[in-house]
Design an enzyme around this catalytic site. Structure first.
Site, short mmCIF file in Angstrom:
data_model
loop_
_atom_site.label_atom_id
_atom_site.label_comp_id
_atom_site.label_asym_id
_atom_site.label_seq_id
_atom_site.Cartn_x
_atom_site.Cartn_y
_atom_site.Cartn_z
N LYS A 128 0.83 -1.21 0.00
CA LYS A 128 0.00 0.00 0.00
C LYS A 128 0.86 1.25 0.00
CE LYS A 128 -1.36 2.50 3.23
NZ LYS A 128 -1.86 3.11 4.49
N ASP A 146 -6.04 0.49 0.54
CA ASP A 146 -6.13 0.73 1.98
C ASP A 146 -7.46 0.17 2.48
OD1 ASP A 146 -8.05 2.48 1.08
OD2 ASP A 146 -7.18 4.27 1.97
#
Length: 216
Positions: A128, A146
């Protein structure tokens, strides 16, 4: 309806969902404030289990005195921990920031690498974080998954998966590569404003008529 027709219909509703998201959140930008790839890297590390608003409050103080790898090391871990404590998990995050700063100075001339595979070698940098940095700082196509992106992708059946990687790969298949980075922001803003984890605002959602999870 045969299997092929079902697949076509599913693809069409996903494209319609993406179209509405693009129209609604066109031009959406990150909330994290930064002035360099290094500042963004630090901010994203701090954002784990913390709101962007809180991170911005902390980095406003931090970056006044330490906004480069050299200055972070000069600041020292104890002082760094004191400043970033409001972000939570401050000991682990400070360790990652200090260690990453050392590696950047030793191996990359103090610069944050733009390559994804190099980024994920840094302590505290997972897929991420690497995707956010390579996308936002270096304008390379990427989809950072996320909590918002993961939740919405499954809830809206855009890309169902049990892990962030499964969702990331699924989104890559249905979203044109040139829109990967933008779509990441569409989903984040929709998750923050409308499709919340608890009590999503389905009655106010522009996708309520086609979303498979809508209660409107």
């Amino acid at each position: 309806m045969n299997w092929f027709a079902v697949v076509i219909e599913m693809a069409e509703f996903k494209l319609e969902e993406l179209k509405i998201l693009e129209e609604t959140y066109r031009g959406a930008i990150p909330q994290l404030k930064f002035n360099s790839p290094f500042e963004l890297l630090v901010a994203v590390i701090l954002s784990a289990q913390c709101t962007d608003k809180r991170v911005n409050q902390v980095t406003q103080i931090l970056f006044q005195t330490a906004n480069t790898p050299e200055k972070i090391l000069q600041l020292g871990q104890t002082r760094l921990e004191e400043i970033i404590k409001p972000c939570g998990f401050f000991r682990t995050k400070s360790e990652h920031i200090i260690a990453s700063s050392k590696i950047l100075l030793e191996n990359y001339g103090g610069e944050v690498p733009s390559d994804f595979d190099e980024l994920i070698k840094l302590p505290g940098v997972g897929r991420k974080t690497a995707n956010v940095v390579t996308s936002v700082a270096f304008k390379n196509p990427a989809i950072a998954v996320d909590t918002h992106v993961f939740r919405l992708s499954n809830r809206m059946k855009l890309a169902e998966g049990k892990t962030p990687l499964e969702v990331e790969l699924g989104l890559q298949k249905i979203i044109p590569k040139e829109k990967w980075s933008a779509a990441h922001h569409w989903l984040i803003w929709h998750g923050r404003e409308i499709c919340k984890a608890r009590n999503p605002k389905c009655n106010a959602c522009p996708l309520s008529k086609i979303c498979p999870s809508s209660t409107a």
